[in-house]
Scaffold this motif. Structure first.
Motif, PDB file in Angstrom:
ATOM      1  N   VAL A   3     -39.439 -25.431 -14.337  1.00 13.74           N
ATOM      2  CA  VAL A   3     -40.023 -24.464 -15.258  1.00 13.74           C
ATOM      3  C   VAL A   3     -38.920 -23.552 -15.746  1.00 13.74           C
ATOM      4  N   ARG A   4     -38.865 -23.361 -17.041  1.00 17.15           N
ATOM      5  CA  ARG A   4     -37.895 -22.442 -17.616  1.00 17.15           C
ATOM      6  C   ARG A   4     -38.649 -21.299 -18.272  1.00 17.15           C
ATOM      7  N   HIS A   5     -38.396 -20.101 -17.781  1.00 20.27           N
ATOM      8  CA  HIS A   5     -39.074 -18.933 -18.330  1.00 20.27           C
ATOM      9  C   HIS A   5     -38.227 -18.347 -19.454  1.00 20.27           C
ATOM     10  N   SER A   6     -38.721 -18.481 -20.670  1.00 21.44           N
ATOM     11  CA  SER A   6     -37.991 -18.020 -21.846  1.00 21.44           C
ATOM     12  C   SER A   6     -38.565 -16.694 -22.333  1.00 21.44           C
ATOM     13  N   TYR A   7     -37.702 -15.872 -22.915  1.00 20.77           N
ATOM     14  CA  TYR A   7     -38.170 -14.622 -23.505  1.00 20.77           C
ATOM     15  C   TYR A   7     -38.715 -14.844 -24.913  1.00 20.77           C
ATOM     16  N   ALA A   8     -38.304 -15.933 -25.546  1.00 20.54           N
ATOM     17  CA  ALA A   8     -38.743 -16.221 -26.911  1.00 20.54           C
ATOM     18  C   ALA A   8     -39.901 -17.206 -26.884  1.00 20.54           C
ATOM     19  N   ALA A   9     -40.983 -16.848 -27.563  1.00 17.67           N
ATOM     20  CA  ALA A   9     -42.143 -17.733 -27.626  1.00 17.67           C
ATOM     21  C   ALA A   9     -41.881 -18.871 -28.596  1.00 17.67           C
ATOM     22  N   GLY A  10     -42.505 -19.996 -28.353  1.00 19.65           N
ATOM     23  CA  GLY A  10     -42.384 -21.131 -29.249  1.00 19.65           C
ATOM     24  C   GLY A  10     -43.047 -20.860 -30.591  1.00 19.65           C
ATOM     25  N   PHE A  11     -42.709 -21.686 -31.574  1.00 16.39           N
ATOM     26  CA  PHE A  11     -43.196 -21.488 -32.940  1.00 16.39           C
ATOM     27  C   PHE A  11     -44.721 -21.489 -32.993  1.00 16.39           C
ATOM     28  N   PHE A  12     -45.350 -22.353 -32.196  1.00 12.10           N
ATOM     29  CA  PHE A  12     -46.802 -22.468 -32.222  1.00 12.10           C
ATOM     30  C   PHE A  12     -47.460 -21.801 -31.010  1.00 12.10           C
ATOM     31  N   ALA A  13     -46.757 -20.909 -30.342  1.00 13.77           N
ATOM     32  CA  ALA A  13     -47.330 -20.207 -29.186  1.00 13.77           C
ATOM     33  C   ALA A  13     -48.233 -19.078 -29.666  1.00 13.77           C
ATOM     34  N   SER A  14     -49.410 -18.962 -29.069  1.00 10.89           N
ATOM     35  CA  SER A  14     -50.354 -17.917 -29.467  1.00 10.89           C
ATOM     36  C   SER A  14     -50.161 -16.627 -28.682  1.00 10.89           C
ATOM     37  N   HIS A  15     -49.372 -16.677 -27.590  1.00  6.51           N
ATOM     38  CA  HIS A  15     -49.136 -15.509 -26.748  1.00  6.51           C
ATOM     39  C   HIS A  15     -47.632 -15.326 -26.525  1.00  6.51           C
ATOM     40  N   PRO A  16     -47.199 -14.097 -26.266  1.00  6.31           N
ATOM     41  CA  PRO A  16     -45.813 -13.910 -25.827  1.00  6.31           C
ATOM     42  C   PRO A  16     -45.603 -14.625 -24.493  1.00  6.31           C
ATOM     43  N   THR A  17     -44.374 -14.937 -24.160  1.00  3.79           N
ATOM     44  CA  THR A  17     -44.108 -15.585 -22.879  1.00  3.79           C
ATOM     45  C   THR A  17     -44.304 -14.589 -21.737  1.00  3.79           C
ATOM     46  N   GLU A  18     -44.540 -15.133 -20.545  1.00  4.22           N
ATOM     47  CA  GLU A  18     -44.707 -14.266 -19.380  1.00  4.22           C
ATOM     48  C   GLU A  18     -43.450 -13.440 -19.130  1.00  4.22           C
ATOM     49  N   ALA A  19     -42.273 -14.051 -19.350  1.00  5.49           N
ATOM     50  CA  ALA A  19     -41.018 -13.328 -19.132  1.00  5.49           C
ATOM     51  C   ALA A  19     -40.891 -12.147 -20.087  1.00  5.49           C
ATOM     52  N   ALA A  20     -41.255 -12.361 -21.350  1.00  9.54           N
ATOM     53  CA  ALA A  20     -41.183 -11.276 -22.326  1.00  9.54           C
ATOM     54  C   ALA A  20     -42.159 -10.162 -21.966  1.00  9.54           C
ATOM     55  N   ARG A  21     -43.353 -10.532 -21.543  1.00  9.61           N
ATOM     56  CA  ARG A  21     -44.361  -9.523 -21.212  1.00  9.61           C
ATOM     57  C   ARG A  21     -43.920  -8.704 -19.996  1.00  9.61           C
ATOM     58  N   GLU A  22     -43.384  -9.382 -19.001  1.00 11.75           N
ATOM     59  CA  GLU A  22     -42.908  -8.662 -17.824  1.00 11.75           C
ATOM     60  C   GLU A  22     -41.799  -7.688 -18.200  1.00 11.75           C
TER      61      GLU A  22
END
Length: 389
Positions: free
Chosen positions: A229-248
């Motif tokens: 698992v790679r936790h990225s700060y940048a959400a994918g183009f079709f992601a509906s939510h920010p990533t968990e890493a960005a939210r944290e």
């Protein structure tokens, strides 16, 4: 042939630019009106959404997934009210759902669903309040309505593109804009949620901890399934939510700004869900996610694990069934019984684990104890055949 296509593309880009700028400019010009618990839906769109939400709620009330425990539902609603304030939560109806996943949802008409998997994953009232405050933020900011209008506007442009000629690149850009709009709403709800938390008696520092542990659980699940698992700060183009890493990360920054303190309500939370903890644990074990479940149970054990948590850990190892797992399971079953676990299944599990580790006499004794505790056990004939005379 190329020039007309370019002109059509330019016109569509202009429409896209209008869509992208419109909501942001409107947000800059006018703040939302003060909160009013007597709010009524405005306009055809919002009234229609409320009608659909009312129908969803009517169906939900008869769902077998709803936990019909007035005490539990009142407790969860109480955490919401202590987080956002009595005036705001007055018209919210909370439904706790028996779904062993991390989630909560808010509907346009004031209905909130809280999934049982969320209750197992948060460790105190403040963390639960952070998630519920996030959901209420969606309601207060009318995100359902704004999201609906946004999607409809994009659909209109896509329909127009279908009439004037195909443009796959622009269609993808429009779709990406929809997801970007959704991510912006999620971020706004996160920030509103932590603001609620900071204005309550709960500490705002609880909010980022929810996402930190969720990432750790995802890592544990992946490790158990031999995936990365790679936790990225940048959400994918079709992601509906920010990533968990960005939210944290951004919630940690916000909590540092507030620098508030308070009782997170850990003991009150343990008491509030104690009646349902055995069921929550059983449902988690049945997900067949050894890595994630082990992480959750270790977290619960570290924060003062009860006999129920110890029993669940024993069941987890017994379910996986590696040779060494039965040794660990037997130790945990014994520990659970010593802590006062009165579930007959603890004796059954202990007996079977001991038999599998070649401890026949002790195993049979534990199984006899199981039959004494539960003489009408459905697996009684099978257990009696193992015990013998």
């Amino acid at each position: 042939m190329i020039a007309p296509l370019c002109r059509r593309g330019a016109a569509a880009v202009a429409l896209l630019a209008g869509l992208a700028c419109g909501p942001a400019m409107a947000a800059d010009r006018a703040a939302l009106p003060p909160y009013s618990f007597a709010y009524e839906p405005q306009g055809v769109d919002e009234r229609g959404m409320w009608m659909m939400a009312d129908e969803d709620e009517r169906i939900l009330r008869t769902s077998s997934f709803v936990i019909r425990d007035e005490e539990l539902n009142a407790y969860v609603r109480g955490v919401l009210c202590r987080t956002v304030g009595e005036d705001r939560c007055r018209n919210v109806r909370v439904y706790v759902m028996r779904i062993p996943q991390f989630n909560a949802t808010m509907y346009a008409n004031g209905m909130m669903t809280v999934w049982s998997g969320l209750l197992l994953r948060v460790q105190n009232e403040a963390e639960l309040g952070a998630v519920l405050g996030h959901e209420f933020g969606h309601f207060e900011k009318r995100h359902s309505l704004n999201g609906f209008k946004n999607k409809r506007s994009v659909s209109d442009v896509l329909a127009w593109l279908g009439m004037v000629g195909p443009n796959a690149g622009l269609s993808a850009s429009l779709a990406g804009y929809v997801y970007s709009f959704s991510r912006a709403q999620e971020t706004e709800a996160d920030l509103i949620g932590i603001q609620y938390l900071a204005s309550s008696a709960y500490p705002s520092a609880a909010a980022p901890k929810v996402w930190s542990r969720l990432m750790a659980e995802q890592d544990a699940t992946a490790a158990g399934r031999k995936r990365k698992v790679r936790h990225s700060y940048a959400a994918g183009f079709f992601a509906s939510h920010p990533t968990e890493a960005a939210r944290e990360a951004y919630l940690s920054r916000e909590a540092a700004k507030y620098a508030d303190a308070g009782d997170p309500g850990a003991e009150a939370y343990r008491k509030g869900i104690a009646k349902w903890l055995p069921q929550l644990l059983d449902d988690q074990i049945k997900l067949n996610d050894f890595g994630g479940s082990e992480y959750l149970l270790d977290q619960l054990a570290a924060s003062g694990g009860s006999a129920d948590v110890t029993f669940a850990r024993a069941e987890l190892y017994s379910q996986r069934g590696n040779p060494r797992d039965y040794v660990t399971a037997a130790e945990l079953y014994r520990e659970a019984i010593a802590k006062g676990c009165d579930r007959p299944e603890a004796r059954r599990g202990l007996g079977l684990a001991l038999l599998r580790t070649q401890q026949s006499d002790e195993g049979k004794q534990a199984l006899r104890s199981y039959l004494e505790f539960r003489p009408d056990a459905p697996d009684g004939p099978m257990i009696k055949s193992l015990v013998g005379n």
